[in-house]
Design a protein around this motif. Structure first.
Motif, PDB file in Angstrom:
ATOM      1  N   ALA A   4       9.095  -3.650 -11.985  1.00 20.98           N
ATOM      2  CA  ALA A   4       8.732  -2.847 -13.157  1.00 20.98           C
ATOM      3  C   ALA A   4       7.601  -1.887 -12.800  1.00 20.98           C
ATOM      4  O   ALA A   4       6.838  -2.129 -11.861  1.00 20.98           O
ATOM      5  CB  ALA A   4       8.315  -3.754 -14.301  1.00 20.98           C
ATOM      6  N   PRO A   5       7.472  -0.774 -13.564  1.00 22.41           N
ATOM      7  CA  PRO A   5       6.403   0.195 -13.275  1.00 22.41           C
ATOM      8  C   PRO A   5       5.008  -0.423 -13.280  1.00 22.41           C
ATOM      9  O   PRO A   5       4.175  -0.089 -12.439  1.00 22.41           O
ATOM     10  CB  PRO A   5       6.564   1.233 -14.391  1.00 22.41           C
ATOM     11  N   GLU A   6       4.756  -1.326 -14.230  1.00 22.86           N
ATOM     12  CA  GLU A   6       3.424  -1.945 -14.273  1.00 22.86           C
ATOM     13  C   GLU A   6       3.203  -2.874 -13.070  1.00 22.86           C
ATOM     14  O   GLU A   6       2.075  -3.012 -12.570  1.00 22.86           O
ATOM     15  CB  GLU A   6       3.222  -2.727 -15.571  1.00 22.86           C
ATOM     16  N   GLN A   7       4.279  -3.497 -12.580  1.00 26.44           N
ATOM     17  CA  GLN A   7       4.164  -4.324 -11.378  1.00 26.44           C
ATOM     18  C   GLN A   7       3.906  -3.461 -10.147  1.00 26.44           C
ATOM     19  O   GLN A   7       3.123  -3.828  -9.265  1.00 26.44           O
ATOM     20  CB  GLN A   7       5.443  -5.146 -11.179  1.00 26.44           C
ATOM     21  N   ALA A   8       4.556  -2.299 -10.097  1.00 29.93           N
ATOM     22  CA  ALA A   8       4.327  -1.372  -8.987  1.00 29.93           C
ATOM     23  C   ALA A   8       2.890  -0.862  -8.988  1.00 29.93           C
ATOM     24  O   ALA A   8       2.271  -0.706  -7.932  1.00 29.93           O
ATOM     25  CB  ALA A   8       5.310  -0.209  -9.062  1.00 29.93           C
ATOM     26  N   ALA A   9       2.347  -0.617 -10.173  1.00 31.72           N
ATOM     27  CA  ALA A   9       0.962  -0.156 -10.279  1.00 31.72           C
ATOM     28  C   ALA A   9      -0.004  -1.243  -9.799  1.00 31.72           C
ATOM     29  O   ALA A   9      -0.973  -0.955  -9.082  1.00 31.72           O
ATOM     30  CB  ALA A   9       0.646   0.228 -11.723  1.00 31.72           C
ATOM     31  N   TRP A  10       0.276  -2.504 -10.189  1.00 36.86           N
ATOM     32  CA  TRP A  10      -0.560  -3.622  -9.712  1.00 36.86           C
ATOM     33  C   TRP A  10      -0.449  -3.761  -8.202  1.00 36.86           C
ATOM     34  O   TRP A  10      -1.452  -3.976  -7.508  1.00 36.86           O
ATOM     35  CB  TRP A  10      -0.129  -4.921 -10.389  1.00 36.86           C
ATOM     36  N   PHE A  11       0.753  -3.631  -7.679  1.00 33.38           N
ATOM     37  CA  PHE A  11       0.985  -3.735  -6.241  1.00 33.38           C
ATOM     38  C   PHE A  11       0.164  -2.686  -5.498  1.00 33.38           C
ATOM     39  O   PHE A  11      -0.531  -3.006  -4.524  1.00 33.38           O
ATOM     40  CB  PHE A  11       2.475  -3.538  -5.947  1.00 33.38           C
ATOM     41  N   ALA A  12       0.235  -1.429  -5.962  1.00 37.53           N
ATOM     42  CA  ALA A  12      -0.478  -0.333  -5.299  1.00 37.53           C
ATOM     43  C   ALA A  12      -1.986  -0.560  -5.338  1.00 37.53           C
ATOM     44  O   ALA A  12      -2.695  -0.338  -4.342  1.00 37.53           O
ATOM     45  CB  ALA A  12      -0.117   1.001  -5.944  1.00 37.53           C
ATOM     46  N   PHE A  15      -2.823  -3.530  -2.986  1.00 38.97           N
ATOM     47  CA  PHE A  15      -2.629  -3.090  -1.595  1.00 38.97           C
ATOM     48  C   PHE A  15      -3.814  -2.248  -1.139  1.00 38.97           C
ATOM     49  O   PHE A  15      -4.341  -2.430  -0.031  1.00 38.97           O
ATOM     50  CB  PHE A  15      -1.328  -2.289  -1.501  1.00 38.97           C
ATOM     51  N   SER A  16      -4.267  -1.343  -2.009  1.00 35.70           N
ATOM     52  CA  SER A  16      -5.393  -0.475  -1.668  1.00 35.70           C
ATOM     53  C   SER A  16      -6.687  -1.271  -1.516  1.00 35.70           C
ATOM     54  O   SER A  16      -7.488  -1.018  -0.607  1.00 35.70           O
ATOM     55  CB  SER A  16      -5.560   0.605  -2.742  1.00 35.70           C
ATOM     56  N   LEU A  17      -6.904  -2.249  -2.394  1.00 37.82           N
ATOM     57  CA  LEU A  17      -8.110  -3.083  -2.314  1.00 37.82           C
ATOM     58  C   LEU A  17      -8.142  -3.888  -1.015  1.00 37.82           C
ATOM     59  O   LEU A  17      -9.192  -4.007  -0.361  1.00 37.82           O
ATOM     60  CB  LEU A  17      -8.181  -4.025  -3.519  1.00 37.82           C
ATOM     61  N   ILE A  18      -6.996  -4.433  -0.637  1.00 31.81           N
ATOM     62  CA  ILE A  18      -6.923  -5.201   0.605  1.00 31.81           C
ATOM     63  C   ILE A  18      -7.192  -4.296   1.802  1.00 31.81           C
ATOM     64  O   ILE A  18      -7.955  -4.645   2.709  1.00 31.81           O
ATOM     65  CB  ILE A  18      -5.544  -5.878   0.736  1.00 31.81           C
ATOM     66  N   ALA A  19      -6.581  -3.113   1.812  1.00 31.84           N
ATOM     67  CA  ALA A  19      -6.774  -2.166   2.916  1.00 31.84           C
ATOM     68  C   ALA A  19      -8.230  -1.712   2.996  1.00 31.84           C
ATOM     69  O   ALA A  19      -8.788  -1.567   4.090  1.00 31.84           O
ATOM     70  CB  ALA A  19      -5.846  -0.970   2.750  1.00 31.84           C
TER      71      ALA A  19
END
Length: 321
Positions: A4-12, A15-19
């Protein structure tokens, strides 16, 4: 199940925080950090071909600390045995039974340092675990855990006394890349920190978060036109005159999974041809076996993939359902 779009936003965002956290240990190498992180989330493994002292060990340790996982480092040498990697079964005289002593491969992040310095027999000890995530010893299969990422390194310059990785081993690496030397600004920051105690990175997420991200990435939509594009790229490697052995089906699957993760890291619910193009060289080039005549003429696998990307037209459809 489609992401879902909200899941993709959480993923991004995650991912950015980990990087961001990992980049504190590997300065100025954001793209490489993201490539390795995307490979970890995709369930793959990384081959780093790089000179000594570029931060390979620091990268592996930083990933493990960031995801609150375990890490191990295996120094591959000519006298290393398969049991030194996977573990061995030892007879306990007091207990009267055999006990398994786990090897360093039982960790979330495994750094296989200078993997090409070990014999082919020892190298092959990683074949099962890299493909299946399990180790079978004395007929007993044991899982190594999840997530599981092997970061193998080799020195591209010093090849004396090394064993070239066989095609079956190379094919199990989702991507091949290098860290390279830092730029001037990053080098200055490193030099200014000399003498100060090395800061231990704080865990941003748990290993369960990486597992959840892996599941979400599998829900990214891949348009049949994008899949067809991957198929045509792979087929072109098999038909290229300079190539003796092209990309396998495993390579095509790895590129597709990486593209799905790359799309989710950008906050999208669908993969695009641009995702494929951005990852094609790293995911495909190391799988090629060139004709001896082509190698003699100075042709490289990277050049072959770049030419194929120019020759094979990408679909105009961006992958939206």
């Amino acid at each position: 199940m489609t992401i879902a779009p909200e899941q993709a936003a959480w993923f991004a965002e995650t991912f950015s925080l980990i990087a961001d956290n990992i980049e504190q240990a590997v300065l100025g190498k954001r793209h490489v950090v993201e490539l390795v992180l995307a490979t970890a989330v995709s369930g793959g493994h990384v081959l780093l071909e790089d000179a000594p002292g570029t931060g390979k060990t620091a990268l592996a340790r930083a990933i493990a600390e960031t995801i609150h996982g375990t890490s191990s480092r295996i120094q591959f040498t000519p006298d290393l045995l398969p049991g030194d990697v996977t573990g061995i079964t030892v007879y306990d005289q007091k207990a009267g039974r055999f006990e398994f002593h786990a090897g360093p491969v039982f960790a979330n992040i495994v750094l296989a340092d200078e993997i090409n310095r070990a014999s082919p027999k020892t190298q092959s000890s990683l074949l099962e675990v890299m493909e299946e995530g399990n180790v079978t010893i004395d007929g007993v299969t044991r899982p190594v855990g999840n997530p599981f990422l092997v970061i193998a390194t080799q020195n591209p310059i010093e090849q004396a006394g090394t064993y070239r990785l066989p095609e079956a081993q190379l094919d199990r690496f989702s991507i091949k890349t290098s860290i390279g030397y830092p730029d001037e600004a990053a080098t200055m920051r490193i030099l200014q920190a000399v003498g100060a105690p090395k800061p231990k990175l704080e865990a941003i997420v748990g290993t369960d978060t990486i597992v959840a991200m892996t599941e979400l990435s599998r829900g990214v939509y891949v348009n049949p036109l994008v899949s067809d594009y991957i198929m045509r790229l792979v087929d072109a490697t098999r038909r290229a005159s300079e190539v003796r052995l092209g990309v396998s089906v495993r390579g095509a699957i790895a590129l597709s999974r990486l593209a799905m993760t790359w799309a989710a890291a950008a906050g999208r619910t669908f993969a695009t041809p641009d995702d494929v193009r951005a990852l094609a060289v790293g995911a495909l080039a190391h799988r090629l076996v060139l004709e001896p005549e082509a190698e003699f003429d100075g042709v490289t696998a990277v050049a072959v993939i770049n030419q194929i990307l120019l020759d094979v037209p990408a679909p105009r459809e961006n992958g939206v359902a």
